[in-house]
Scaffold this active site. Structure first.
Site, mmCIF file in Angstrom:
data_model
loop_
_atom_site.group_PDB
_atom_site.id
_atom_site.type_symbol
_atom_site.label_atom_id
_atom_site.label_comp_id
_atom_site.label_asym_id
_atom_site.label_seq_id
_atom_site.Cartn_x
_atom_site.Cartn_y
_atom_site.Cartn_z
ATOM 1 N N GLU A 89 55.074 40.590 30.948
ATOM 2 C CA GLU A 89 54.869 39.640 29.861
ATOM 3 C C GLU A 89 54.432 40.328 28.571
ATOM 4 O O GLU A 89 53.715 41.333 28.610
ATOM 5 C CB GLU A 89 53.774 38.641 30.259
ATOM 6 C CG GLU A 89 54.176 37.794 31.435
ATOM 7 C CD GLU A 89 53.002 37.110 32.120
ATOM 8 O OE1 GLU A 89 53.207 36.017 32.649
ATOM 9 O OE2 GLU A 89 51.884 37.659 32.122
ATOM 10 N N THR A 115 48.026 45.069 41.043
ATOM 11 C CA THR A 115 48.761 43.833 40.761
ATOM 12 C C THR A 115 48.985 43.691 39.253
ATOM 13 O O THR A 115 50.074 43.335 38.805
ATOM 14 C CB THR A 115 47.966 42.616 41.288
ATOM 15 O OG1 THR A 115 47.806 42.761 42.707
ATOM 16 C CG2 THR A 115 48.670 41.306 40.989
ATOM 17 N N ARG A 145 38.093 40.691 29.758
ATOM 18 C CA ARG A 145 38.293 39.514 28.908
ATOM 19 C C ARG A 145 38.543 38.266 29.729
ATOM 20 O O ARG A 145 38.171 37.158 29.353
ATOM 21 C CB ARG A 145 39.371 39.752 27.856
ATOM 22 C CG ARG A 145 40.844 39.682 28.305
ATOM 23 C CD ARG A 145 41.343 38.237 28.364
ATOM 24 N NE ARG A 145 42.759 38.076 28.216
ATOM 25 C CZ ARG A 145 43.578 37.606 29.157
ATOM 26 N NH1 ARG A 145 43.140 37.294 30.368
ATOM 27 N NH2 ARG A 145 44.850 37.445 28.891
ATOM 28 N N ALA A 186 40.906 43.074 42.320
ATOM 29 C CA ALA A 186 40.534 43.816 41.114
ATOM 30 C C ALA A 186 39.661 42.999 40.147
ATOM 31 O O ALA A 186 38.781 43.547 39.491
ATOM 32 C CB ALA A 186 41.802 44.293 40.406
ATOM 33 N N GLY A 205 46.405 31.157 39.601
ATOM 34 C CA GLY A 205 47.661 30.407 39.408
ATOM 35 C C GLY A 205 48.071 30.599 37.965
ATOM 36 O O GLY A 205 47.544 29.938 37.078
ATOM 37 N N ASP A 206 48.979 31.551 37.709
ATOM 38 C CA ASP A 206 49.259 31.892 36.312
ATOM 39 C C ASP A 206 50.718 32.238 36.067
ATOM 40 O O ASP A 206 51.045 32.949 35.137
ATOM 41 C CB ASP A 206 48.339 33.037 35.848
ATOM 42 C CG ASP A 206 48.528 34.310 36.679
ATOM 43 O OD1 ASP A 206 49.317 34.286 37.640
ATOM 44 O OD2 ASP A 206 47.894 35.328 36.359
HETATM 45 N N1 LIG Z 1 44.047 33.766 34.297
HETATM 46 C C1 LIG Z 1 44.010 34.992 33.824
HETATM 47 O O1 LIG Z 1 43.727 35.200 32.655
HETATM 48 C C2 LIG Z 1 44.270 36.139 34.750
HETATM 49 C C3 LIG Z 1 43.988 37.442 34.331
HETATM 50 C C4 LIG Z 1 44.156 38.495 35.247
HETATM 51 C C5 LIG Z 1 44.660 38.225 36.514
HETATM 52 N N2 LIG Z 1 44.969 36.938 36.854
HETATM 53 C C6 LIG Z 1 45.455 36.621 38.204
HETATM 54 O O2 LIG Z 1 44.327 36.665 39.046
HETATM 55 C C7 LIG Z 1 44.763 36.974 40.376
HETATM 56 C C8 LIG Z 1 43.917 38.082 40.960
HETATM 57 O O3 LIG Z 1 44.187 39.284 40.259
HETATM 58 P P1 LIG Z 1 43.693 40.676 40.842
HETATM 59 O O4 LIG Z 1 44.032 41.691 39.804
HETATM 60 O O5 LIG Z 1 42.280 40.535 41.300
HETATM 61 O O6 LIG Z 1 44.671 40.793 42.100
HETATM 62 P P2 LIG Z 1 44.460 41.683 43.432
HETATM 63 O O7 LIG Z 1 45.803 41.787 44.057
HETATM 64 O O8 LIG Z 1 43.712 42.930 43.107
HETATM 65 O O9 LIG Z 1 43.512 40.784 44.347
HETATM 66 C C9 LIG Z 1 43.910 39.564 44.890
HETATM 67 C C10 LIG Z 1 43.131 39.330 46.178
HETATM 68 O O10 LIG Z 1 43.477 38.017 46.663
HETATM 69 C C11 LIG Z 1 43.473 38.082 48.073
HETATM 70 N N3 LIG Z 1 44.194 36.931 48.611
HETATM 71 C C12 LIG Z 1 45.543 36.689 48.596
HETATM 72 N N4 LIG Z 1 45.810 35.492 49.177
HETATM 73 C C13 LIG Z 1 44.600 34.973 49.536
HETATM 74 C C14 LIG Z 1 44.209 33.771 50.185
HETATM 75 N N5 LIG Z 1 45.119 32.880 50.570
HETATM 76 N N6 LIG Z 1 42.896 33.525 50.385
HETATM 77 C C15 LIG Z 1 41.941 34.444 50.003
HETATM 78 N N7 LIG Z 1 42.268 35.608 49.400
HETATM 79 C C16 LIG Z 1 43.574 35.874 49.165
HETATM 80 C C17 LIG Z 1 44.118 39.438 48.383
HETATM 81 O O11 LIG Z 1 43.805 39.875 49.692
HETATM 82 C C18 LIG Z 1 43.474 40.320 47.299
HETATM 83 O O12 LIG Z 1 42.292 40.965 47.751
HETATM 84 C C19 LIG Z 1 46.244 37.346 40.259
HETATM 85 O O13 LIG Z 1 47.002 36.246 40.701
HETATM 86 C C20 LIG Z 1 46.444 37.604 38.787
HETATM 87 O O14 LIG Z 1 47.767 37.346 38.387
HETATM 88 C C21 LIG Z 1 44.777 35.899 36.005
#
Ligand SMILES: NC(=O)c1ccc[n+]([C@@H]2O[C@H](COP(=O)([O-])OP(=O)(O)OC[C@H]3O[C@@H](n4cnc5c(N)ncnc54)[C@H](O)[C@@H]3O)[C@@H](O)[C@H]2O)c1
Length: 349
Positions: free
Chosen positions: A65, A93, A121, A148, A235-236
């Protein structure tokens, strides 16, 4: 010898290493708290910004993106990806980098890593939203998805709201163990749980930050009691949600920028005219956030360009007087602006 680039050619570049040094120089919690304030200031002047849903390039594995915005003086964009399957291959991710430029000349003024900065942020935005939407005096949060983003989310809620207890759940117990380890010594009391149901016990704030490229059901309606604030950040993307739609029917939903959230957020499950409140209107006092202690509030966060703009301008400000950057020559600097070809000859053997 090749002529050295002039000052006009140079812009500060913040590598991952320097971002780590800057964050520790300021302190993680101080950084999160200050950044939450800067993001709130920019939400307060929402009307000043160019706004567009981010430009997304989808594939089977994930999404790449571009997120641009401008307040008329400064322009910013972020490149960011989301690839839930990366983790299995030892890759993250989400990774990102971004740029600030002066609108008056179009010249960049900062280039920086934004993988760490995105986690910071996102957490700062979550905490800023929770300050307006969660019950007063909230002390316990559940954190479902311990990847993360997790520690940043917990520390921002501590720094900005005074959260004291964090209850963790992840389908992968190793992720929960990692988060417990990282939060040791933070002053938070941290409990690892065996299910989402157990994690949400007694929590006034529930953060979902899981990554899965599907319509997932991390929370169901029966799990959500009166008065809870849900901070849904995972959820994004189209086809990627975390909440059962019945929760949305009971909650009041707050969003960043509706045209983007309707495509990417939890509300993609609802009709195109499903009622939502824009967070900036709460921040400016145009409308209320939480009405009472029984209301269920949902911050349907997807991440919006203005938050990255705030993060970039905050980093630019905080870099002054430090050496947490390198100067790199990414702008051509011919002696005569029209003699670009002449500049090329500087490197002729
Ligand atoms: N809204 C925002 O501004 C924003 C910003 C950054 C990331 N995100 C989103 O946040 C989410 C997390 O990002 P991340 O970098 O921490 O990802 P990540 O892959 O490092 O961590 C995700 C974790 O979720 C766990 N997981 C998956 N399915 C699960 C379930 N059903 N129940 C419990 N745990 C589960 C995985 O085992 C993993 O440890 C991603 O979907 C990312 O796209 C959103």
């Amino acid at each position: 010898m090749l002529q050295a680039p002039s000052q006009k050619a140079l812009i500060p570049f913040v590598s991952v290493e320097n971002m780590m040094r800057l964050v520790h120089h300021i302190g993680v919690e101080a950084f999160l708290e200050e950044l939450a304030g800067v993001i709130e200031d920019d939400f307060r002047r929402w009307g000043a910004f160019d706004k567009t849903p981010r430009v997304a390039s989808h594939s089977r594995e994930g999404v790449i993106e571009l997120m641009p915005t401008s307040d008329g003086e400064i322009y910013s964009f972020k490149y960011v990806n989301g690839h839930p399957k990366n983790m299995a291959h030892g890759l993250q991710t989400v990774t990102a980098f971004g740029l600030l430029a002066e609108v008056s000349t179009g010249y960049p003024v900062l280039l920086t890593e934004m993988t760490l900065l995105t986690a910071l942020r996102t957490a700062a935005t979550s905490a800023m939203a929770a300050r307006h939407l969660a019950r007063n005096g909230a002390r316990t949060m559940a954190l479902i998805g311990n990847g993360a983003q997790a520690e940043f989310q917990a520390l921002a809620m501590k720094a900005v709201l005074g959260i004291e207890h964090v209850r963790l759940y992840d389908i992968d117990p190793a992720a929960t163990e990692k988060t417990i380890r990282n939060l040791a010594g933070s002053g938070l009391s941290v409990t690892g749980c065996r299910s989402s149901q157990a994690a949400i016990e007694g929590a006034e704030i529930i953060t979902t930050c899981t990554a899965d490229k599907q319509f997932a059901t991390i929370l169901t309606d029966n799990m959500i009691g009166a008065g809870v604030h849900i901070n849904a950040i995972g959820g994004d993307c189209p086809g990627k949600t975390e909440l059962h739609r019945d929760i949305l029917l009971r909650a009041d939903t707050f969003v960043e920028y509706p045209p983007q959230t309707r495509i990417e957020g939890e509300i993609q499950q609802m009709a195109p005219d499903y009622p939502v409140t824009e967070l900036w209107q709460v921040v400016t006092g145009l409308t209320h956030g939480r009405r009472d202690d029984r209301q269920i509030t949902l911050f349907d966060s997807v991440g919006f360009a203005i938050e990255d703009f705030s993060a970039l301008r905050y980093v630019r400000e905080r870099l002054r007087g430090t050496d947490f950057y390198q100067e790199i020559d990414i702008i051509a600097d011919p002696d005569d602006p029209r003699d670009l070809f002449g500049m090329l000859q500087r490197a002729k053997a």
